[in-house]
Scaffold this motif. Structure first.
Motif, short mmCIF file in Angstrom:
data_model
loop_
_atom_site.label_atom_id
_atom_site.label_comp_id
_atom_site.label_asym_id
_atom_site.label_seq_id
_atom_site.Cartn_x
_atom_site.Cartn_y
_atom_site.Cartn_z
N ALA A 101 0.83 -1.21 0.00
CA ALA A 101 0.00 0.00 0.00
C ALA A 101 0.86 1.25 0.00
CB ALA A 101 -0.93 0.00 1.21
N VAL A 102 1.92 1.25 0.81
CA VAL A 102 2.76 2.45 0.91
C VAL A 102 3.58 2.64 -0.35
CG1 VAL A 102 4.57 3.58 2.24
CG2 VAL A 102 2.81 2.26 3.42
N GLU A 103 4.09 1.57 -0.92
CA GLU A 103 4.86 1.71 -2.16
C GLU A 103 3.97 2.19 -3.30
OE1 GLU A 103 6.82 -2.03 -2.69
OE2 GLU A 103 8.51 -1.46 -1.39
N ARG A 104 2.71 1.76 -3.27
CA ARG A 104 1.78 2.23 -4.30
C ARG A 104 1.55 3.73 -4.18
NH1 ARG A 104 -4.60 0.49 -4.65
NH2 ARG A 104 -5.09 1.50 -6.63
N VAL A 105 1.30 4.22 -2.99
CA VAL A 105 1.05 5.65 -2.84
C VAL A 105 2.33 6.44 -3.05
CG1 VAL A 105 1.40 5.98 -0.33
CG2 VAL A 105 -0.34 7.30 -1.53
N ARG A 106 3.47 5.86 -2.75
CA ARG A 106 4.74 6.54 -3.02
C ARG A 106 4.90 6.79 -4.52
NH1 ARG A 106 10.54 4.19 -1.00
NH2 ARG A 106 9.91 2.41 -2.31
N ALA A 107 4.54 5.80 -5.33
CA ALA A 107 4.63 5.96 -6.78
C ALA A 107 3.62 6.99 -7.28
CB ALA A 107 4.39 4.62 -7.46
N VAL A 108 2.42 6.98 -6.72
CA VAL A 108 1.39 7.93 -7.13
C VAL A 108 1.82 9.35 -6.77
CG1 VAL A 108 -0.95 8.73 -6.63
CG2 VAL A 108 -0.52 6.32 -7.12
N ARG A 109 2.35 9.55 -5.57
CA ARG A 109 2.85 10.87 -5.16
C ARG A 109 3.92 11.37 -6.11
NH1 ARG A 109 4.52 12.09 0.48
NH2 ARG A 109 6.45 11.24 -0.34
N ASN B 119 -7.68 5.88 -4.78
CA ASN B 119 -7.55 4.55 -4.17
C ASN B 119 -6.21 4.38 -3.48
OD1 ASN B 119 -10.10 3.63 -4.88
ND2 ASN B 119 -9.43 2.83 -6.86
N ALA B 120 -5.16 4.94 -4.07
CA ALA B 120 -3.83 4.85 -3.45
C ALA B 120 -3.81 5.59 -2.12
CB ALA B 120 -2.77 5.40 -4.39
N PHE B 121 -4.43 6.76 -2.07
CA PHE B 121 -4.43 7.53 -0.82
C PHE B 121 -5.39 6.93 0.21
CE2 PHE B 121 -2.27 10.75 -3.36
CZ PHE B 121 -1.32 11.22 -2.44
N ILE B 122 -6.43 6.27 -0.23
CA ILE B 122 -7.28 5.53 0.71
C ILE B 122 -6.45 4.44 1.38
CG2 ILE B 122 -9.20 3.90 0.90
CD1 ILE B 122 -10.64 5.57 -1.27
N GLY B 123 -5.63 3.74 0.60
CA GLY B 123 -4.74 2.74 1.18
C GLY B 123 -3.80 3.33 2.20
N LEU B 124 -3.26 4.51 1.90
CA LEU B 124 -2.37 5.19 2.85
C LEU B 124 -3.12 5.51 4.15
CD1 LEU B 124 0.15 6.79 3.75
CD2 LEU B 124 -0.77 8.74 2.47
N ARG B 125 -4.31 6.05 4.02
CA ARG B 125 -5.10 6.41 5.20
C ARG B 125 -5.35 5.19 6.09
NH1 ARG B 125 -6.89 10.50 8.65
NH2 ARG B 125 -9.00 10.05 9.37
N ARG B 126 -5.66 4.07 5.47
CA ARG B 126 -5.94 2.86 6.26
C ARG B 126 -4.70 2.36 6.96
NH1 ARG B 126 -10.14 -0.16 2.01
NH2 ARG B 126 -11.84 1.34 2.32
N VAL B 127 -3.55 2.48 6.30
CA VAL B 127 -2.29 2.12 6.96
C VAL B 127 -2.04 3.03 8.15
CG1 VAL B 127 0.23 2.10 6.70
CG2 VAL B 127 -1.22 1.08 4.93
#
Length: 309
Positions: free
Chosen positions: A201-209, A295-303
C-alpha cells in the motif's frame, strides 16, 4: 480520604473522566486570558484533545480546546488558528472562528500543578450543525466536495505556516528527511507485525505521489481529517470543524479521508460520485479526483489508522 486519593494520583494513572476533571481546572485558568464572561463550562467527550463547551454570560457559545501533550507544538497550533482566521476573513467558508486573547494572541499556554506539563489552549466560536451519517444525501456530499475544493484553493496560496505533513506514517517517518524512504516503510511493516500488505500500500502511494509531483495544483495546505464527524450541516449549509490535523499534503489525501469515511453506508457509491462532482465544480481539471490516485491515498489512510491504533 477517597477524594484526597483521587486528587493526588499521578495524572497518567487516571481514566479519561479523571483527567478531564483535572484539565477542567486548567481550562478555567485558560479562560481568564479571554474577554469572555463564562457562565458554564461543559466537557465534550470526543477527539484526542480535551474540549469544553463554553456558555458565555453574554449569550454566545464557544469551544475551548486543551491540546494533548503529544500533538502539534504551540507554534503549530498558532498556525492552525492563523489559517482558520484567514479562511474566515478571506472566504465564505463556514469554519471555526478563533477568539484572540486580551493580548491578541490566538493561543494561550497554561500550567496547573495537577497536570504534568503546560498545555496550549485555543478558544473558538461555536459552530452550529449536526452530524448526519446514515441519512447523508448526494446533495450534502456535493456541498462537502465544493467546500473541500475551496479549502484547497485557499491552501494552495497559504504559505509560511508551521504545520507538518498529513501523510506521515509513524513518528520515525516524521523525523526523517524522506518520510517514504525504504527505512520508513520497513519500520511501518515491522509495526504492522510483518504484514507485507502495508508495504504494498505504501509503495503504491509513493509511486502515485511521485507521479503527481508537488506543484500547487496538487499539493498544499489541507484539512487532514475531513471525515464525517468533522463536517456538519445547518440550515442547508455545510461547515467544517476540527482542523487539529491540518497540514501539508496532496489534495487527494483529503478526498480519500472523506471517501473512506463513507465505506459503511449502502449509498456510498452515489455519495462518492456526488463528492467528486462538487469538487470538480470548483476545480474541474484536478488530477486529484483520478480514481487510481484516490484509491492509493485511501490505502495510505488505512495504513495510518492501523499504525496509530
Amino acid at each position: 480520604m477517597a477524594d484526597f486519593s483521587a486528587n493526588t494520583r499521578p495524572f497518567a494513572e487516571l481514566d479519561r473522566p479523571g483527567r478531564t476533571r483535572r484539565l477542567r481546572r486548567l481550562a478555567e485558568a485558560a479562560l481568564t486570558a479571554y474577554d469572555v464572561p463564562v457562565a458554564r463550562l461543559t466537557p465534550l467527550g470526543r477527539g484526542h484533545n480535551t474540549t469544553f463547551r463554553v456558555d458565555g454570560a453574554d449569550g454566545h457559545r464557544y469551544v475551548l480546546r486543551v491540546q494533548r501533550p503529544d500533538g502539534p507544538s504551540t507554534a503549530q497550533v498558532r498556525s492552525e488558528m492563523r489559517w482558520l482566521a484567514a479562511l474566515r476573513r478571506e472566504t465564505g467558508l463556514l469554519v471555526p472562528q478563533p477568539v484572540p486573547t486580551r493580548t491578541r494572541d490566538l493561543v494561550t499556554v497554561v500550567a496547573d500543578p495537577a497536570v504534568p506539563e503546560p498545555r496550549a489552549c485555543v478558544l473558538c466560536h461555536w459552530v452550529d450543525g449536526r452530524f448526519v451519517d446514515e441519512r447523508l444525501s448526494a446533495a450534502q456530499l456535493y456541498a462537502v466536495g465544493e467546500l473541500t475544493a475551496r479549502l484547497h484553493l485557499h491552501g494552495a496560496r497559504t504559505t509560511g505556516l508551521d504545520r507538518g505533513r498529513v501523510d506521515d506514517l509513524t513518528g520515525f517517518g516524521r523525523a526523517q528527511v524522506d518520510g517514504f524512504s525504504d527505512a520508513v516503510i520497513d519500520r511501518a511493516v515491522e509495526l504492522a507485525g510483518g504484514d507485507d500488505r502495508v508495504r504494498a500500500a505504501v509503495e503504491r502511494v509513493r509511486a502515485v505521489r511521485a507521479g503527481l509531483g508537488f506543484g500547487a495544483d496538487v499539493f498544499g495546505l489541507v484539512h487532514g481529517d475531513l471525515r464525517q464527524e468533522n463536517y456538519l450541516f445547518h440550515r442547508g449549509r455545510v461547515r467544517a470543524i476540527d482542523f487539529d490535523d491540518c497540514g501539508y499534503g496532496h489534495y487527494a489525501y483529503d478526498l480519500a479521508v472523506t471517501f473512506d469515511g463513507l465505506e459503511h453506508l449502502p449509498q456510498r457509491h452515489e455519495l462518492r460520485e456526488a463528492l467528486l462532482d462538487g469538487y470538480r465544480s470548483v476545480r474541474p481539471d484536478a488530477a486529484t479526483t483520478d480514481p487510481a490516485v484516490l484509491n492509493a491515498f485511501i490505502g495510505l489512510r488505512r495504513v495510518q489508522l492501523r499504525l496509530h491504533t
